[in-house]
Design an enzyme around this catalytic site. Structure first.
Site, PDB file in Angstrom:
ATOM      1  CB  SER A  56      29.462 -34.584 -33.678  1.00 45.45           C
ATOM      2  OG  SER A  56      30.180 -35.164 -33.160  1.00 45.45           O
ATOM      3  CE  LYS A 111      31.944 -32.601 -38.424  1.00 46.16           C
ATOM      4  NZ  LYS A 111      31.691 -33.662 -37.693  1.00 46.16           N
ATOM      5  CB  SER A 121      33.486 -34.030 -34.279  1.00 49.70           C
ATOM      6  OG  SER A 121      32.168 -34.629 -35.251  1.00 49.70           O
TER       7      SER A 121
END
Lengths: 484, 95
Positions: free
Chosen positions: A175, A76, A151
Protein backbone atom coordinates in the site's frame (compact mmCIF):
# COMPACT_ATOMS: atom_id res chain seq x y z
CA UNK A 1 9.10 26.56 -4.69
CA UNK A 2 6.26 24.01 -4.75
CA UNK A 3 8.43 21.57 -6.72
CA UNK A 4 11.08 21.56 -3.99
CA UNK A 5 12.09 18.49 -2.06
CA UNK A 6 12.18 18.33 1.72
CA UNK A 7 15.95 18.79 1.58
CA UNK A 8 15.58 21.94 -0.53
CA UNK A 9 12.78 23.33 1.63
CA UNK A 10 14.89 22.70 4.70
CA UNK A 11 17.65 24.86 3.21
CA UNK A 12 15.20 27.56 2.11
CA UNK A 13 13.70 27.80 5.58
CA UNK A 14 17.10 27.77 7.24
CA UNK A 15 18.39 30.60 5.03
CA UNK A 16 15.25 32.67 5.65
CA UNK A 17 14.33 32.62 1.97
CA UNK A 18 10.79 31.69 2.96
CA UNK A 19 8.89 31.32 6.25
CA UNK A 20 6.89 28.29 7.28
CA UNK A 21 3.71 30.38 7.28
CA UNK A 22 4.33 31.42 3.66
CA UNK A 23 5.18 27.88 2.65
CA UNK A 24 2.10 26.46 4.34
CA UNK A 25 -0.14 29.02 2.63
CA UNK A 26 1.47 28.18 -0.70
CA UNK A 27 0.69 24.46 -0.36
CA UNK A 28 -2.79 25.09 1.05
CA UNK A 29 -3.51 27.23 -2.02
CA UNK A 30 -2.39 24.38 -4.28
CA UNK A 31 -4.57 21.95 -2.34
CA UNK A 32 -7.59 24.24 -2.77
CA UNK A 33 -6.89 24.61 -6.45
CA UNK A 34 -6.40 20.94 -7.28
CA UNK A 35 -8.11 18.80 -4.66
CA UNK A 36 -11.49 18.94 -6.41
CA UNK A 37 -10.06 17.25 -9.45
CA UNK A 38 -7.83 14.71 -7.63
CA UNK A 39 -9.80 14.06 -4.41
CA UNK A 40 -6.58 13.21 -2.58
CA UNK A 41 -7.50 14.90 0.70
CA UNK A 42 -10.36 13.89 2.97
CA UNK A 43 -9.65 16.73 5.40
CA UNK A 44 -7.64 19.91 4.95
CA UNK A 45 -6.23 21.12 8.22
CA UNK A 46 -6.07 24.79 7.31
CA UNK A 47 -6.48 26.61 10.60
CA UNK A 48 -4.34 24.34 12.72
CA UNK A 49 -1.67 24.11 10.00
CA UNK A 50 -1.24 27.89 9.97
CA UNK A 51 -1.01 27.92 13.77
CA UNK A 52 1.60 25.17 13.64
CA UNK A 53 3.49 27.13 10.98
CA UNK A 54 3.60 30.30 13.05
CA UNK A 55 4.88 28.31 15.99
CA UNK A 56 7.49 26.66 13.76
CA UNK A 57 8.70 30.06 12.59
CA UNK A 58 9.07 31.16 16.20
CA UNK A 59 10.97 28.00 17.04
CA UNK A 60 13.33 28.60 14.14
CA UNK A 61 13.93 32.21 15.22
CA UNK A 62 14.72 30.92 18.68
CA UNK A 63 17.28 28.49 17.27
CA UNK A 64 15.23 25.38 18.11
CA UNK A 65 14.70 24.10 14.58
CA UNK A 66 15.23 20.52 13.42
CA UNK A 67 16.02 19.98 9.70
CA UNK A 68 12.30 19.61 8.92
CA UNK A 69 10.83 22.29 11.20
CA UNK A 70 8.18 24.31 9.40
CA UNK A 71 7.67 21.97 6.43
CA UNK A 72 4.04 21.07 5.71
CA UNK A 73 3.32 17.42 4.90
CA UNK A 74 0.20 15.31 4.40
CA UNK A 75 -0.79 12.47 6.72
CA UNK A 76 -2.62 9.38 5.59
CA UNK A 77 -6.05 9.37 7.24
CA UNK A 78 -5.20 6.10 8.99
CA UNK A 79 -3.13 7.89 11.65
CA UNK A 80 -4.92 9.26 14.68
CA UNK A 81 -4.46 13.03 14.87
CA UNK A 82 -5.61 14.66 18.07
CA UNK A 83 -8.60 16.92 17.47
CA UNK A 84 -8.69 16.21 13.72
CA UNK A 85 -11.13 13.89 11.99
CA UNK A 86 -9.54 10.48 11.40
CA UNK A 87 -11.80 8.48 9.07
CA UNK A 88 -9.63 5.67 7.70
CA UNK A 89 -11.59 6.17 4.48
CA UNK A 90 -14.70 4.67 6.06
CA UNK A 91 -18.26 5.72 6.78
CA UNK A 92 -17.69 3.88 10.06
CA UNK A 93 -15.33 6.64 11.24
CA UNK A 94 -16.82 9.56 9.33
CA UNK A 95 -17.65 11.22 12.65
CA UNK A 96 -14.49 10.20 14.53
CA UNK A 97 -12.30 12.92 16.01
CA UNK A 98 -9.18 11.19 17.29
CA UNK A 99 -8.64 11.88 20.99
CA UNK A 100 -4.85 11.37 20.79
CA UNK A 101 -1.93 11.45 18.38
CA UNK A 102 -0.38 8.36 16.81
CA UNK A 103 3.31 8.04 17.73
CA UNK A 104 4.35 8.86 14.18
CA UNK A 105 2.27 12.09 14.37
CA UNK A 106 3.66 12.91 17.79
CA UNK A 107 7.20 12.51 16.47
CA UNK A 108 6.55 14.62 13.39
CA UNK A 109 4.87 17.33 15.48
CA UNK A 110 7.83 17.31 17.85
CA UNK A 111 10.18 17.75 14.89
CA UNK A 112 8.16 20.82 13.85
CA UNK A 113 6.48 19.39 10.73
CA UNK A 114 3.10 20.89 9.80
CA UNK A 115 0.01 18.74 9.16
CA UNK A 116 -1.43 20.07 5.91
CA UNK A 117 -4.29 17.59 5.85
CA UNK A 118 -5.39 13.97 5.93
CA UNK A 119 -5.17 12.00 2.73
CA UNK A 120 -7.75 9.77 1.11
CA UNK A 121 -7.24 6.02 1.13
CA UNK A 122 -8.96 2.73 0.47
CA UNK A 123 -11.41 1.96 3.27
CA UNK A 124 -9.42 0.67 6.26
CA UNK A 125 -6.47 0.36 3.84
CA UNK A 126 -8.18 -2.56 2.07
CA UNK A 127 -7.72 -2.03 -1.62
CA UNK A 128 -5.17 -1.43 -4.33
CA UNK A 129 -6.86 1.36 -6.27
CA UNK A 130 -8.32 3.84 -3.76
CA UNK A 131 -11.74 3.04 -5.15
CA UNK A 132 -13.02 1.48 -1.93
CA UNK A 133 -12.88 4.80 -0.06
CA UNK A 134 -16.16 6.08 1.38
CA UNK A 135 -15.04 9.50 0.12
CA UNK A 136 -14.79 8.46 -3.51
CA UNK A 137 -11.82 7.44 -5.62
CA UNK A 138 -8.60 9.44 -5.88
CA UNK A 139 -7.40 10.26 -9.39
CA UNK A 140 -3.95 9.65 -10.76
CA UNK A 141 -2.41 13.06 -11.56
CA UNK A 142 -0.66 11.61 -14.63
CA UNK A 143 -4.01 10.64 -16.15
CA UNK A 144 -7.23 11.23 -14.27
CA UNK A 145 -8.91 8.25 -15.92
CA UNK A 146 -6.49 6.02 -14.06
CA UNK A 147 -6.28 4.96 -10.43
CA UNK A 148 -3.45 6.23 -8.21
CA UNK A 149 -3.07 2.78 -6.65
CA UNK A 150 -3.81 2.02 -3.04
CA UNK A 151 -4.31 1.97 -0.30
CA UNK A 152 -2.11 5.09 0.21
CA UNK A 153 -3.41 6.55 -3.07
CA UNK A 154 -4.26 9.98 -1.68
CA UNK A 155 -0.74 10.42 -0.33
CA UNK A 156 0.86 9.24 -3.59
CA UNK A 157 -1.37 11.44 -5.74
CA UNK A 158 -0.79 14.50 -3.52
CA UNK A 159 3.00 14.13 -3.61
CA UNK A 160 3.01 13.46 -7.37
CA UNK A 161 0.94 16.58 -8.07
CA UNK A 162 3.13 18.50 -5.59
CA UNK A 163 0.18 19.46 -3.39
CA UNK A 164 2.56 18.64 -0.56
CA UNK A 165 6.30 17.94 -0.62
CA UNK A 166 5.92 14.60 1.16
CA UNK A 167 3.37 12.41 2.90
CA UNK A 168 3.04 9.37 5.12
CA UNK A 169 1.65 6.03 4.01
CA UNK A 170 1.11 2.57 5.38
CA UNK A 171 1.89 -0.72 3.71
CA UNK A 172 0.23 -4.03 4.59
CA UNK A 173 0.64 -5.76 1.22
CA UNK A 174 2.07 -3.03 -0.99
CA UNK A 175 0.00 0.00 0.00
CA UNK A 176 2.99 2.38 -0.01
CA UNK A 177 4.99 0.90 -2.89
CA UNK A 178 2.23 0.17 -5.43
CA UNK A 179 0.73 3.72 -5.34
CA UNK A 180 4.28 5.16 -5.28
CA UNK A 181 4.93 3.20 -8.46
CA UNK A 182 1.62 4.22 -10.10
CA UNK A 183 2.13 7.93 -9.30
CA UNK A 184 5.89 8.23 -9.84
CA UNK A 185 7.00 8.93 -6.29
CA UNK A 186 9.43 7.30 -3.86
CA UNK A 187 7.86 5.06 -1.22
CA UNK A 188 9.61 3.12 1.54
CA UNK A 189 8.06 0.31 3.57
CA UNK A 190 10.44 -0.14 6.49
CA UNK A 191 11.18 -3.40 8.30
CA UNK A 192 8.20 -4.64 10.31
CA UNK A 193 8.35 -2.94 13.70
CA UNK A 194 10.74 -0.15 12.66
CA UNK A 195 8.06 2.57 12.78
CA UNK A 196 5.54 2.52 15.61
CA UNK A 197 2.02 1.29 14.86
CA UNK A 198 0.58 3.06 17.92
CA UNK A 199 -2.35 5.19 16.83
CA UNK A 200 -2.29 3.76 13.32
CA UNK A 201 -5.69 2.18 12.79
CA UNK A 202 -5.01 -1.56 12.60
CA UNK A 203 -5.78 -3.63 9.53
CA UNK A 204 -3.50 -6.70 9.74
CA UNK A 205 -1.25 -6.24 12.74
CA UNK A 206 1.51 -8.68 11.78
CA UNK A 207 1.90 -7.02 8.36
CA UNK A 208 1.12 -3.30 8.84
CA UNK A 209 4.01 -0.88 8.65
CA UNK A 210 4.12 2.90 8.17
CA UNK A 211 6.63 4.74 6.02
CA UNK A 212 7.46 7.83 3.99
CA UNK A 213 6.15 8.75 0.52
CA UNK A 214 8.39 11.41 -0.94
CA UNK A 215 9.90 12.81 -4.13
CA UNK A 216 13.36 11.43 -3.43
CA UNK A 217 15.19 8.79 -1.43
CA UNK A 218 17.03 11.58 0.37
CA UNK A 219 13.68 12.96 1.56
CA UNK A 220 12.58 9.50 2.67
CA UNK A 221 15.78 9.31 4.72
CA UNK A 222 15.05 12.71 6.30
CA UNK A 223 11.57 11.57 7.23
CA UNK A 224 12.78 8.21 8.53
CA UNK A 225 15.11 10.09 10.87
CA UNK A 226 11.99 11.53 12.48
CA UNK A 227 9.59 8.58 12.51
CA UNK A 228 11.75 5.46 13.03
CA UNK A 229 12.46 4.08 16.46
CA UNK A 230 11.34 2.04 19.40
CA UNK A 231 8.00 2.79 21.00
CA UNK A 232 6.94 1.34 24.32
CA UNK A 233 3.29 1.70 23.31
CA UNK A 234 3.58 -0.65 20.32
CA UNK A 235 4.00 -4.21 21.57
CA UNK A 236 5.78 -5.29 18.36
CA UNK A 237 8.02 -2.24 18.05
CA UNK A 238 11.61 -3.22 17.21
CA UNK A 239 14.21 -2.42 19.87
CA UNK A 240 16.90 -2.54 17.16
CA UNK A 241 19.32 0.45 17.05
CA UNK A 242 18.16 3.25 14.73
CA UNK A 243 20.43 4.52 11.96
CA UNK A 244 21.00 8.08 10.85
CA UNK A 245 19.34 7.38 7.51
CA UNK A 246 20.99 10.31 5.72
CA UNK A 247 24.53 9.39 6.81
CA UNK A 248 25.11 6.68 4.21
CA UNK A 249 23.26 8.19 1.25
CA UNK A 250 26.48 8.99 -0.60
CA UNK A 251 28.20 5.67 0.06
CA UNK A 252 29.45 3.85 -2.99
CA UNK A 253 27.40 1.01 -4.39
CA UNK A 254 30.45 -0.58 -6.01
CA UNK A 255 30.49 -4.27 -5.20
CA UNK A 256 26.77 -4.35 -4.40
CA UNK A 257 25.32 -7.79 -5.18
CA UNK A 258 21.85 -7.54 -6.68
CA UNK A 259 19.55 -10.54 -6.95
CA UNK A 260 16.92 -10.68 -9.68
CA UNK A 261 14.18 -13.18 -8.81
CA UNK A 262 13.14 -15.00 -11.99
CA UNK A 263 9.60 -15.21 -10.58
CA UNK A 264 9.36 -11.40 -10.64
CA UNK A 265 10.34 -11.12 -14.29
CA UNK A 266 8.27 -13.89 -15.79
CA UNK A 267 4.77 -14.37 -17.04
CA UNK A 268 2.35 -11.53 -16.35
CA UNK A 269 4.93 -8.75 -16.47
CA UNK A 270 4.35 -5.94 -18.96
CA UNK A 271 7.25 -6.15 -21.44
CA UNK A 272 7.79 -2.37 -21.46
CA UNK A 273 8.16 -2.42 -17.68
CA UNK A 274 10.60 -5.33 -17.89
CA UNK A 275 12.71 -3.25 -20.26
CA UNK A 276 12.64 -0.18 -17.97
CA UNK A 277 13.66 -2.22 -14.94
CA UNK A 278 16.50 -3.81 -16.91
CA UNK A 279 17.63 -0.28 -17.82
CA UNK A 280 17.40 0.74 -14.18
CA UNK A 281 19.53 -2.18 -13.11
CA UNK A 282 22.09 -1.28 -15.79
CA UNK A 283 22.42 2.14 -14.15
CA UNK A 284 23.35 0.42 -10.90
CA UNK A 285 25.78 -1.84 -12.75
CA UNK A 286 27.47 1.28 -14.14
CA UNK A 287 28.10 2.23 -10.51
CA UNK A 288 29.84 -1.08 -9.88
CA UNK A 289 26.98 -3.32 -8.76
CA UNK A 290 26.77 -6.92 -9.98
CA UNK A 291 23.66 -8.91 -10.78
CA UNK A 292 22.63 -12.52 -10.67
CA UNK A 293 19.39 -14.40 -11.04
CA UNK A 294 17.87 -15.85 -7.90
CA UNK A 295 14.90 -18.10 -7.19
CA UNK A 296 11.99 -17.31 -4.88
CA UNK A 297 10.01 -20.40 -5.93
CA UNK A 298 6.86 -19.86 -3.86
CA UNK A 299 6.21 -16.25 -4.88
CA UNK A 300 2.91 -17.22 -6.52
CA UNK A 301 1.67 -18.50 -3.15
CA UNK A 302 2.27 -15.16 -1.46
CA UNK A 303 -1.12 -13.90 -2.70
CA UNK A 304 -3.22 -16.77 -1.29
CA UNK A 305 -1.19 -16.77 1.96
CA UNK A 306 -1.67 -13.02 2.27
CA UNK A 307 -5.41 -13.27 1.60
CA UNK A 308 -5.73 -15.68 4.50
CA UNK A 309 -3.50 -13.89 7.02
CA UNK A 310 -4.62 -10.33 6.30
CA UNK A 311 -8.39 -11.01 6.38
CA UNK A 312 -7.99 -13.20 9.48
CA UNK A 313 -6.27 -10.39 11.34
CA UNK A 314 -8.66 -7.79 9.92
CA UNK A 315 -11.72 -9.74 11.04
CA UNK A 316 -10.32 -9.66 14.56
CA UNK A 317 -9.11 -6.03 14.50
CA UNK A 318 -12.33 -4.67 13.05
CA UNK A 319 -14.48 -6.33 15.70
CA UNK A 320 -13.89 -3.18 17.77
CA UNK A 321 -16.32 -1.28 15.56
CA UNK A 322 -19.47 -2.16 17.44
CA UNK A 323 -21.51 1.05 17.32
CA UNK A 324 -21.13 1.46 21.07
CA UNK A 325 -17.99 3.37 21.99
CA UNK A 326 -17.11 5.32 18.84
CA UNK A 327 -17.88 5.37 15.15
CA UNK A 328 -21.09 4.83 13.26
CA UNK A 329 -24.26 3.65 14.95
CA UNK A 330 -27.41 2.66 13.06
CA UNK A 331 -30.71 4.48 13.63
CA UNK A 332 -33.03 3.15 16.35
CA UNK A 333 -31.51 -0.26 17.11
CA UNK A 334 -34.16 -2.53 18.57
CA UNK A 335 -31.77 -4.76 20.52
CA UNK A 336 -28.05 -5.48 20.86
CA UNK A 337 -27.89 -7.87 17.89
CA UNK A 338 -29.66 -5.36 15.71
CA UNK A 339 -27.25 -2.66 16.91
CA UNK A 340 -24.18 -4.72 15.95
CA UNK A 341 -25.55 -6.11 12.71
CA UNK A 342 -26.85 -2.88 11.26
CA UNK A 343 -24.08 -0.58 12.56
CA UNK A 344 -21.45 -2.85 11.00
CA UNK A 345 -23.52 -3.72 7.93
CA UNK A 346 -24.22 -0.06 7.15
CA UNK A 347 -20.87 1.33 8.33
CA UNK A 348 -18.53 -0.94 6.36
CA UNK A 349 -18.17 -0.96 2.58
CA UNK A 350 -18.24 -3.97 0.27
CA UNK A 351 -14.54 -4.90 0.20
CA UNK A 352 -14.19 -4.58 3.97
CA UNK A 353 -17.19 -6.86 4.45
CA UNK A 354 -15.76 -9.39 2.01
CA UNK A 355 -12.51 -9.49 3.93
CA UNK A 356 -14.16 -9.71 7.34
CA UNK A 357 -16.18 -12.67 6.07
CA UNK A 358 -13.16 -14.43 4.57
CA UNK A 359 -11.24 -13.83 7.80
CA UNK A 360 -14.10 -15.12 9.91
CA UNK A 361 -14.39 -18.21 7.72
CA UNK A 362 -10.69 -19.16 7.76
CA UNK A 363 -10.57 -18.78 11.53
CA UNK A 364 -13.74 -20.74 12.19
CA UNK A 365 -13.79 -24.24 13.65
CA UNK A 366 -13.15 -26.85 10.99
CA UNK A 367 -11.34 -24.52 8.58
CA UNK A 368 -8.63 -23.06 10.81
CA UNK A 369 -6.05 -25.73 9.96
CA UNK A 370 -6.76 -25.96 6.26
CA UNK A 371 -6.53 -22.22 5.73
CA UNK A 372 -5.04 -20.26 8.59
CA UNK A 373 -2.37 -22.71 9.77
CA UNK A 374 -1.55 -23.57 6.18
CA UNK A 375 -1.05 -19.87 5.37
CA UNK A 376 1.21 -19.46 8.39
CA UNK A 377 3.34 -22.36 7.15
CA UNK A 378 3.50 -20.91 3.64
CA UNK A 379 4.47 -17.61 5.21
CA UNK A 380 7.38 -19.34 6.93
CA UNK A 381 8.41 -20.93 3.65
CA UNK A 382 8.37 -17.58 1.83
CA UNK A 383 10.29 -15.92 4.64
CA UNK A 384 12.95 -18.65 4.56
CA UNK A 385 13.34 -18.33 0.80
CA UNK A 386 14.36 -14.70 1.26
CA UNK A 387 16.90 -15.60 3.92
CA UNK A 388 18.42 -18.24 1.66
CA UNK A 389 18.63 -15.67 -1.14
CA UNK A 390 20.30 -13.11 1.13
CA UNK A 391 23.18 -15.53 1.74
CA UNK A 392 24.58 -14.62 -1.67
CA UNK A 393 23.17 -11.19 -2.42
CA UNK A 394 22.72 -7.83 -0.67
CA UNK A 395 19.52 -6.61 -2.23
CA UNK A 396 16.74 -7.80 -4.52
CA UNK A 397 15.66 -5.66 -7.48
CA UNK A 398 12.39 -6.08 -9.35
CA UNK A 399 9.50 -4.19 -10.84
CA UNK A 400 7.08 -2.90 -8.19
CA UNK A 401 4.03 -3.83 -10.23
CA UNK A 402 3.24 -6.02 -13.24
CA UNK A 403 1.74 -3.08 -15.14
CA UNK A 404 1.32 0.69 -14.92
CA UNK A 405 -1.78 2.20 -13.27
CA UNK A 406 -4.99 0.60 -14.48
CA UNK A 407 -8.17 2.51 -15.33
CA UNK A 408 -10.82 3.55 -12.82
CA UNK A 409 -13.53 0.86 -12.60
CA UNK A 410 -11.35 -1.60 -14.53
CA UNK A 411 -10.87 -4.03 -11.63
CA UNK A 412 -13.30 -2.92 -8.95
CA UNK A 413 -15.73 -5.76 -9.70
CA UNK A 414 -13.00 -8.36 -10.01
CA UNK A 415 -11.43 -8.77 -6.54
CA UNK A 416 -9.04 -11.54 -7.64
CA UNK A 417 -7.51 -9.49 -10.42
CA UNK A 418 -7.22 -6.56 -7.98
CA UNK A 419 -5.49 -8.84 -5.45
CA UNK A 420 -2.93 -9.94 -8.02
CA UNK A 421 -1.86 -6.36 -8.65
CA UNK A 422 0.19 -6.76 -5.44
CA UNK A 423 2.04 -9.93 -6.51
CA UNK A 424 5.53 -8.33 -6.31
CA UNK A 425 4.92 -6.50 -3.06
CA UNK A 426 3.10 -8.78 -0.58
CA UNK A 427 6.03 -11.14 0.01
CA UNK A 428 8.04 -8.39 1.72
CA UNK A 429 5.17 -7.90 4.15
CA UNK A 430 4.80 -11.61 4.85
CA UNK A 431 8.54 -11.78 5.57
CA UNK A 432 8.63 -8.37 7.33
CA UNK A 433 11.42 -7.08 5.07
CA UNK A 434 12.07 -3.44 4.14
CA UNK A 435 11.39 -2.48 0.52
CA UNK A 436 11.36 0.70 -1.51
CA UNK A 437 9.76 1.71 -4.80
CA UNK A 438 11.51 4.40 -6.86
CA UNK A 439 10.44 5.98 -10.16
CA UNK A 440 12.08 4.10 -13.05
CA UNK A 441 10.44 5.49 -16.18
CA UNK A 442 7.16 5.76 -18.03
CA UNK A 443 4.99 3.38 -20.00
CA UNK A 444 2.48 5.20 -22.24
CA UNK A 445 2.88 8.39 -20.16
CA UNK A 446 2.25 6.57 -16.89
CA UNK A 447 5.03 6.18 -14.33
CA UNK A 448 6.33 2.81 -13.15
CA UNK A 449 8.52 1.95 -10.20
CA UNK A 450 11.52 -0.24 -9.50
CA UNK A 451 11.42 -2.13 -6.22
CA UNK A 452 14.42 -2.86 -4.03
CA UNK A 453 13.98 -5.35 -1.18
CA UNK A 454 16.62 -5.60 1.54
CA UNK A 455 17.25 -7.80 4.54
CA UNK A 456 15.95 -6.79 7.97
CA UNK A 457 16.86 -3.28 9.13
CA UNK A 458 18.79 -2.38 5.96
CA UNK A 459 16.69 0.72 5.22
CA UNK A 460 19.87 2.84 5.13
CA UNK A 461 21.34 0.66 2.40
CA UNK A 462 18.11 0.74 0.35
CA UNK A 463 17.97 4.53 0.63
CA UNK A 464 21.65 4.74 -0.30
CA UNK A 465 21.14 2.66 -3.47
CA UNK A 466 17.98 4.59 -4.36
CA UNK A 467 19.75 7.91 -3.83
CA UNK A 468 22.67 6.87 -6.05
CA UNK A 469 20.18 5.77 -8.71
CA UNK A 470 18.35 9.09 -8.46
CA UNK A 471 21.61 10.97 -8.94
CA UNK A 472 21.93 9.24 -12.33
CA UNK A 473 18.28 9.57 -13.44
CA UNK A 474 15.59 12.23 -13.44
CA UNK A 475 12.41 10.12 -13.43
CA UNK A 476 11.69 11.21 -9.86
CA UNK A 477 11.78 14.90 -10.87
CA UNK A 478 8.98 14.64 -13.42
CA UNK A 479 5.76 16.49 -12.57
CA UNK A 480 2.52 15.94 -14.50
CA UNK A 481 1.98 18.90 -16.84
CA UNK A 482 -1.40 19.95 -15.47
CA UNK A 483 0.14 20.49 -12.02
CA UNK A 484 3.25 22.42 -13.06
CA UNK B 1 -14.47 -25.11 -2.10
CA UNK B 2 -17.69 -23.22 -2.42
CA UNK B 3 -19.60 -21.31 0.18
CA UNK B 4 -23.35 -21.69 -0.15
CA UNK B 5 -25.96 -19.15 0.87
CA UNK B 6 -26.58 -20.72 4.29
CA UNK B 7 -22.84 -20.56 5.01
CA UNK B 8 -22.70 -16.92 3.95
CA UNK B 9 -25.47 -16.19 6.43
CA UNK B 10 -23.68 -18.12 9.14
CA UNK B 11 -20.37 -16.30 8.59
CA UNK B 12 -22.11 -12.93 8.45
CA UNK B 13 -23.78 -13.74 11.75
CA UNK B 14 -20.50 -14.85 13.37
CA UNK B 15 -18.93 -11.57 12.23
CA UNK B 16 -22.06 -9.61 13.27
CA UNK B 17 -22.36 -8.15 9.80
CA UNK B 18 -25.81 -7.28 8.58
CA UNK B 19 -26.02 -8.09 4.89
CA UNK B 20 -28.91 -7.58 2.53
CA UNK B 21 -30.86 -10.68 1.51
CA UNK B 22 -30.43 -9.73 -2.14
CA UNK B 23 -26.61 -9.63 -1.81
CA UNK B 24 -26.23 -13.15 -0.41
CA UNK B 25 -25.95 -14.82 -3.79
CA UNK B 26 -23.22 -12.40 -4.87
CA UNK B 27 -21.31 -12.95 -1.63
CA UNK B 28 -21.61 -16.69 -2.06
CA UNK B 29 -20.13 -16.44 -5.53
CA UNK B 30 -17.36 -13.97 -4.61
CA UNK B 31 -16.29 -15.73 -1.43
CA UNK B 32 -16.18 -19.08 -3.26
CA UNK B 33 -13.89 -17.57 -5.91
CA UNK B 34 -11.62 -16.20 -3.21
CA UNK B 35 -11.52 -19.58 -1.45
CA UNK B 36 -10.48 -21.21 -4.74
CA UNK B 37 -7.60 -18.75 -4.82
CA UNK B 38 -6.63 -19.59 -1.24
CA UNK B 39 -6.59 -23.29 -2.02
CA UNK B 40 -3.71 -22.80 -4.42
CA UNK B 41 -1.58 -23.09 -1.28
CA UNK B 42 -2.27 -26.82 -1.33
CA UNK B 43 0.19 -27.07 -4.22
CA UNK B 44 3.08 -27.03 -1.77
CA UNK B 45 3.84 -29.54 0.95
CA UNK B 46 4.32 -27.73 4.25
CA UNK B 47 4.17 -30.65 6.68
CA UNK B 48 7.72 -30.09 7.90
CA UNK B 49 7.40 -26.35 8.22
CA UNK B 50 6.25 -24.70 11.40
CA UNK B 51 3.58 -22.01 11.24
CA UNK B 52 4.63 -18.44 12.03
CA UNK B 53 2.31 -15.71 13.19
CA UNK B 54 4.91 -12.99 12.96
CA UNK B 55 7.78 -12.04 10.66
CA UNK B 56 10.30 -11.40 13.41
CA UNK B 57 11.33 -13.38 16.44
CA UNK B 58 9.61 -11.41 19.14
CA UNK B 59 9.19 -11.99 22.80
CA UNK B 60 6.51 -10.26 24.80
CA UNK B 61 7.97 -7.35 26.71
CA UNK B 62 7.27 -6.86 30.36
CA UNK B 63 6.98 -3.53 32.07
CA UNK B 64 6.76 -2.25 35.59
CA UNK B 65 3.24 -2.56 36.97
CA UNK B 66 2.62 1.15 37.24
CA UNK B 67 -0.20 3.43 36.14
CA UNK B 68 0.94 5.17 32.99
CA UNK B 69 -2.34 6.32 31.49
CA UNK B 70 -4.51 9.13 32.77
CA UNK B 71 -8.26 8.80 33.00
CA UNK B 72 -9.61 10.57 29.91
CA UNK B 73 -13.10 9.15 29.97
CA UNK B 74 -14.88 12.40 29.20
CA UNK B 75 -12.70 13.11 26.19
CA UNK B 76 -13.02 9.55 24.86
CA UNK B 77 -16.77 9.52 25.33
CA UNK B 78 -17.15 12.55 23.10
CA UNK B 79 -16.86 10.07 20.22
CA UNK B 80 -19.56 7.77 21.60
CA UNK B 81 -22.99 7.67 19.96
CA UNK B 82 -24.82 7.72 23.30
CA UNK B 83 -23.60 8.12 26.88
CA UNK B 84 -25.08 8.97 30.23
CA UNK B 85 -23.37 9.61 33.56
CA UNK B 86 -20.06 8.33 32.22
CA UNK B 87 -21.59 5.10 30.86
CA UNK B 88 -22.08 3.96 27.28
CA UNK B 89 -25.74 3.46 26.46
CA UNK B 90 -26.98 0.45 24.48
CA UNK B 91 -30.46 -0.97 23.87
CA UNK B 92 -31.98 -2.80 26.82
CA UNK B 93 -30.33 -6.20 27.33
CA UNK B 94 -32.23 -7.59 30.33
CA UNK B 95 -36.04 -7.66 30.33
Amino acid sequence: MYQSTLAQLSTALESGQISSAELTRLYLARCHKFNNSLNCFITLNEELALQQAKYADKQRMAGNATPLTGIPVAQKDIFCTNGIKTSCGSKMLDNFIAPYDATIIERMNAAGLIILGKTNMDEFAMGSSNETSFYGPVKNPWDKNHVPGGSSGGSASAVAARLCPAATGTDTGGSIRQPASFCGVTGLKPTYGRVSRYGMIAFASSLDQAGPMTQTAEDAALMMNVIAGFDQRDSTSAAHPVDDYTAGLNDSVAGLRIGLPTQYFGEGLDSDIAKLIEDGIKELEKLGATCREIELPNTALSIPAYYVVAPAECSSNLSRFDGVRFGYRCEDPKDMSDLYLRSRGEGFGKEVKRRIMIGTYVLSAGYYEAYYLKAQRVRHLISDEFQTAFNDIDVIASPTTTAAAFKLNEKINDPISMYFSDIYTVSANLAGLPAISIPAGFVKQLPVGMQLIGNYFTESRLLNIAHQYQKMTDWHQQVPREFQ
Amino acid sequence: MSINKAEVQKIAWLARLGIDEQDIATYSEELSTILDLLERMDAVDTDDISPISHPLDLTTRLRVDAVTEQNQRDQFQQNAPQTEAGCYLVPKVIE
